[in-house]
Design an enzyme around this catalytic site. Structure first.
Site, PDB file in Angstrom:
ATOM      1  N   GLY B 182       0.819  -1.216   0.000  1.00 41.34           N
ATOM      2  CA  GLY B 182       0.000   0.000   0.000  1.00 41.34           C
ATOM      3  C   GLY B 182       0.846   1.256   0.000  1.00 41.34           C
ATOM      4  CG  ASP B 200      -1.141   2.648   7.945  1.00 47.64           C
ATOM      5  OD1 ASP B 200      -0.877   1.933   6.953  1.00 47.64           O
ATOM      6  OD2 ASP B 200      -1.107   2.216   9.131  1.00 47.64           O
ATOM      7  CG  ASN B 246      -9.570   2.306  12.216  1.00 44.77           C
ATOM      8  OD1 ASN B 246     -10.130   2.025  11.154  1.00 44.77           O
ATOM      9  ND2 ASN B 246      -9.246   1.404  13.126  1.00 44.77           N
ATOM     10  CG  HIS B 271      -5.177 -10.518   2.740  1.00 42.98           C
ATOM     11  ND1 HIS B 271      -4.363  -9.419   2.870  1.00 42.98           N
ATOM     12  CD2 HIS B 271      -4.484 -11.555   3.242  1.00 42.98           C
ATOM     13  CE1 HIS B 271      -3.216  -9.777   3.414  1.00 42.98           C
ATOM     14  NE2 HIS B 271      -3.266 -11.081   3.654  1.00 42.98           N
ATOM     15  CB  CYS B 413       8.985  -2.233 -16.995  1.00 39.51           C
ATOM     16  SG  CYS B 413       9.782  -3.421 -18.073  1.00 39.51           S
TER      17      CYS B 413
END
Ligand SMILES: NC(=O)c1ccc[n+]([C@@H]2O[C@H](COP(=O)([O-])OP(=O)(O)OC[C@H]3O[C@@H](n4cnc5c(N)ncnc54)[C@H](O)[C@@H]3O)[C@@H](O)[C@H]2O)c1
Ligand SMILES: NC(=O)c1ccc[n+]([C@@H]2O[C@H](COP(=O)([O-])OP(=O)(O)OC[C@H]3O[C@@H](n4cnc5c(N)ncnc54)[C@H](O)[C@@H]3O)[C@@H](O)[C@H]2O)c1
Lengths: 561, 561
Positions: B182, B200, B246, B271, B413
């Site tokens: 992230g 974050d 948060n 996840h 790339c």
């Protein structure tokens, strides 16, 4: 639909034996002599297919016929999807069948995708082109019943030495399901000198086994059946009797009548509820009802399985030896609402695990020539290679006498780590020398020690609790691909149903060349080696012993290299 | 625990570059400059590990140091489990991480097995030893935001030609999660000339990105943050601001305040619910609470995700461009009880699928020498190889200026089918000629067109409904194994969590030898080729075109050879 039969002899349709091998074995899987429903491309196990559709089959055949010795064909659930340039050590075919991402790994999603034409059920050796007819399972079933004989004899108080030679004489076995695999049960029991009553709803299945010599007699009268088996049991005479009936009805009936049954199991296609006939449905109505209302049918099938399994548990309560024969019937019965379903064990922890710890399991080969004399020659070679193995000698001799070949002549026997490659190398020499008239395809079942994760069957009740870990079959497939196998496959759901297993297969063509010998020396060592490795990791002392004695390199084994 | 750092230079610890490559890349994954929690062997993505334990790590290192060029090491979820004799075309390492049989593919069972020491979470490039720090994701994120710029410009009515060159200037993006992956978001947005507010909970994560030049500024005051980003947006000036908070609290707050946000996404570790901090829990309490009460924590995390996703859907209602950035936050929010969770799309169907149809995706390589000059030389070589690719030129130039290397110097790339091998072969020549000071490890992300089945991400909303079919990544792994890759891996659950994905990775070491060139010519053609194949099978017209133009052999494609 058309009848398919593999070519015989030494004229090639493909460019080399390395591609002729998979071509003939694919065709052999669909030979009406071998396959249960060849028109629908179904080989065995209810719905286990060799190719997704006839168009896909034709395209696979076309591709194999032109495939070069440095090319690899990819097959996705029975459909050829790509040809890539690889190299001559690489497999010629790579197969992945029926695999689904975990959260979607259930029958309704599988059937939705199947109906869209996007997948097929590959079972184990159906979609990986190494099914060899009922003989394939015969040996495994023979081994299992032999192990039960030893166990019962030990329980009766016989000494270890006497028990080791005990047979099933004087015992009565009850089982269900006389299909592609289940049909091996009656012969396996009689080869062990026992009596068996086998129940199947479909009279044609029983008749088929009678015609092939796997079953002695059949009847649709339960009183008649009971009388015949009890007479044989009393005389200690081997006999197999098929009874036309629904196991969900017959099992409880026999229990209620207190028929003195010693051993109870089942091989109906319970893993796929649409392939188990519920009570109250006739064989004629079966397919249409399953197709028109799969959810309703599933519910009824599970309710019937619950009834059957309840009887099995109560036979155990009454002292019988009861086991699940790898068809998920306990899990389905539990879904059907019967809580005690898992009170009897699966056959692997009950009888087979000690063999798996040595990398032992059903090793097999087929004569691409089609000539039974080639198999006879390999039988002799096996007996010469392992003269000290009495058990193996008994099997090979009996098989040579009693096994009717279906499709290409083939043989199966159980060999372990650092044994199989000796057979493979010998066979390859026999091809080179002309002692065999053509190459052999050498493979194995997916009932195997290193290539399966199947918590209701091969990996049930592992010592370390690792039943559901699926890294092992994937490593097996990758390693066989890296070792020189001719074709390699990864399957989901075979044997026990969608969501319940991941397993891998390999086949290698012994074409008599030095390159094939190099490959055999790796594949037939490494493949069973993964079985020993897996059982070392799970902490089985026998596997650790075998690894040490036979030189398997396990980096974290204390005192490894 | 100890600091690990890959060796630099040309002195080998292993017997050849083919084993030195995986050794250095494993170590590089655990370099404190690269890994998020090196002491726990966690590389990125919350809990994605490079090895199961330090004992396992040591055993892998020991084994790689002595492995011969015809041997193959098997690694089962971060533990070395066997060494087998193969051949020089075979991979030196085969890896399977976190794989579980479908019915057991859930977090509680995974955690049970992990606690028993039987598995680890491999994420994608963590357990397959080709993570290269935040740059790895930077390019993908840059590509995604570039595609959004084009989409927004088109929506504003710009001509196709003008839209193609549009940037994000004047737009404001809101996102969450500034961790290993992230953390690439702020730089990717500012490289596209936009403004971004990134939320974050963990101030140290934001500070780390500031120190590395991925994030411009940070604050813990929401008013301050809003003022700064609105000023930059008004001036059309690129700016990234980190806000400590948060996301479950901040997203609804920004929505309520009607801050004019154009684009909304999120890359918290949703996840894995234990890696998402619920409201009302402090960063300090996090780990202990997650460990002591995983079920309760999961429930609270999902409730918070439901709040965050509700705000995201309502931002979309208000006209913003909203997408799931591959972290399963929609699925978790739905489990948390929010019914509308799936109303915004995943980033793959929204922006990336057309690239996948050409086999395009994140291609990457690392300089085993440790010398940044080697990467500079490869940058120049790429620009020479693809002079007509303006987009690529812009990226390589910007990356050369802005990317701080973490661990071994590396570059990424996006290249597609029949492009990657040109780069690989050129690099191999440069190793041979001495233009590069040592070999390269050439690999890719598991965010990829042919090697992933992940219905909430890479294969979301496939044209033919085949999202959940997992045969494809398995075929990819088998084919790479058969084509000469140096190491190959199969993972379960990476990116989107247990039960939700199967994916495969490959890395090949360009050591300057003719054999490496032969392998590169196969692996770097075949690997992206499986991506084109997969999209041909799913019916994407662009994939069919690419297959025809660039010569991919698909047996059932009409008019195929
Ligand atoms: N243990 C092992 O090693 C092993 C090996 C192979 C197969 N199996 C399992 O055994 C099962 C059978 O395999 P198969 O290839 O013989 O399948 P099959 O479909 O060929 O045969 C199943 C038979 O069960 C009969 N049947 C269905 N419902 C019945 C009912 N209610 N009562 C009585 N008979 C009924 C069918 O008529 C059919 O003849 C499968 O679940 C398979 O996965 C186990
Ligand atoms: N789309 C893609 O291609 C792609 C690629 C890689 C990773 N991902 C996914 O992105 C996610 C993040 O990966 P990562 O490697 O950055 O993980 P990470 O664990 O390194 O970082 C996650 C960050 O989220 C923060 N966080 C947790 N709960 C929060 C909350 N409630 N509010 C605000 N911040 C919170 C954590 O403090 C941490 O900094 C994962 O789910 C990963 O699978 C997607």
């Amino acid at each position: 639909p058309r009848p398919v039969r593999a070519a015989r002899g030494t004229t090639l349709s493909a460019k080399s034996w390395q591609t002729e091998g998979p071509l003939r074995m694919l065709m052999n899987n669909l030979d009406p002599e071998v396959a249960e429903h060849p028109d629908e491309l179904v080989v065995y196990g209810g719905t286990g297919k060799a190719a997704r559709s006839w168009e896909a089959y034709d395209a696979i055949v076309r591709t194999l016929e032109t495939l070069e010795s440095d090319e690899t064909l990819l097959v996705q659930s029975g459909k050829p999807v790509g040809v890539f340039r690889t190299h001559e050590w690489a497999p010629r075919v790579l197969i992945a069948n029926s695999n689904l991402v975990g959260d979607w790994a259930n029958w309704p999603e599988f059937r939705r995708l199947e109906a869209l034409g996007l997948t097929m059920y590959g079972q184990m050796t159906a979609g990986s082109w190494i099914y060899i007819g009922t003989q394939g399972i015969l040996q495994g079933t023979y081994e299992t019943f032999a192990a039960i004989g030893v166990k019962l004899a030990t329980a009766r108080g016989l000494s270890a030495a006497d028990a080791a030679n005990a047979s099933l004489a004087g015992t009565l076995t009850l089982t269900g399901g006389c299909g592609g695999m289940g049909g091996a049960q009656p012969l396996a029991v009689t080869m062990n000198e026992g009596v068996v009553l086998i129940v199947d709803v479909d009279a044609t299945r029983l008749a088929r086994r009678v015609s092939k010599g796997y079953l002695d007699e059949m009847t649709d009268d339960i009183d008649d059946a009971i009388a015949r088996v009890l007479a044989a049991k009393a005389e200690g005479r081997a006999l197999s009797v098929g009874l036309v009936g629904n196991a969900a009805t017959v099992f409880p009936e026999l229990l209620a009548r207190q028929v003195p049954i010693d051993i109870v199991t089942d091989q109906t296609s319970a893993h796929d509820p649409l392939s188990y006939l519920p009570e109250g449905v006739s064989v004629e109505e079966w397919r249409e009802l399953a197709a028109s209302d799969p959810e309703g049918f599933t519910e009824r099938a599970r309710a019937s399985m619950a009834k059957q399994v309840k009887a099995m548990v109560e036979f155990q309560d009454a002292g019988a030896e009861v086991f699940d024969y790898g068809n998920s019937i306990r899990a389905e019965a539990k879904l059907g609402g019967y809580e005690r379903a898992f009170e009897f064990p699966g056959f692997v922890p009950a009888y087979i695990r000690p063999l798996f710890a040595e990398g032992k399991g059903p090793f097999r080969w087929a004569a691409l020539s089609g000539d039974p004399a080639d198999i006879a020659a390999t039988d002799r070679a096996i007996l010469e290679l392992f003269p000290e193995d009495e058990h193996l000698r008994r099997w090979i001799t009996a098989a040579g006498e009693k096994v009717h070949f279906e499709g290409l002549p083939a043989r199966i026997c159980w060999l372990g780590y650092k044994e199989r490659h000796l057979a493979g190398l010998k066979f390859n020499e026999m091809v080179a020398s002309g002692e065999l008239s053509a190459p052999l395809a050498i493979g194995r079942d997916h009932l195997d020690s290193g290539s399966v994760a199947s918590p209701y069957r091969e990996t049930e009740a592992m010592a370390d609790g690792s039943d559901a870990i699926a890294d092992w079959p994937l490593l097996n497939a990758l390693l066989n691909t890296a070792s020189g196998a001719t074709w390699v496959s990864i399957h989901h759901g075979g044997g026990v149903g969608i969501g319940r297993s991941i397993h891998a297969g390999q086949v290698i063509v012994a074409d008599g060349t030095p390159l094939a010998a190099e490959k055999i020396a790796r594949v037939l060592v490494n493949d069973p080696g993964t079985g020993v490795m897996r059982h070392v990791d799970a902490g089985y002392p026998r596997a650790v012993e075998v690894a040490r004695e036979r030189g398997l390199r396990v980096p974290m084994l204390p005192d490894a290299d």
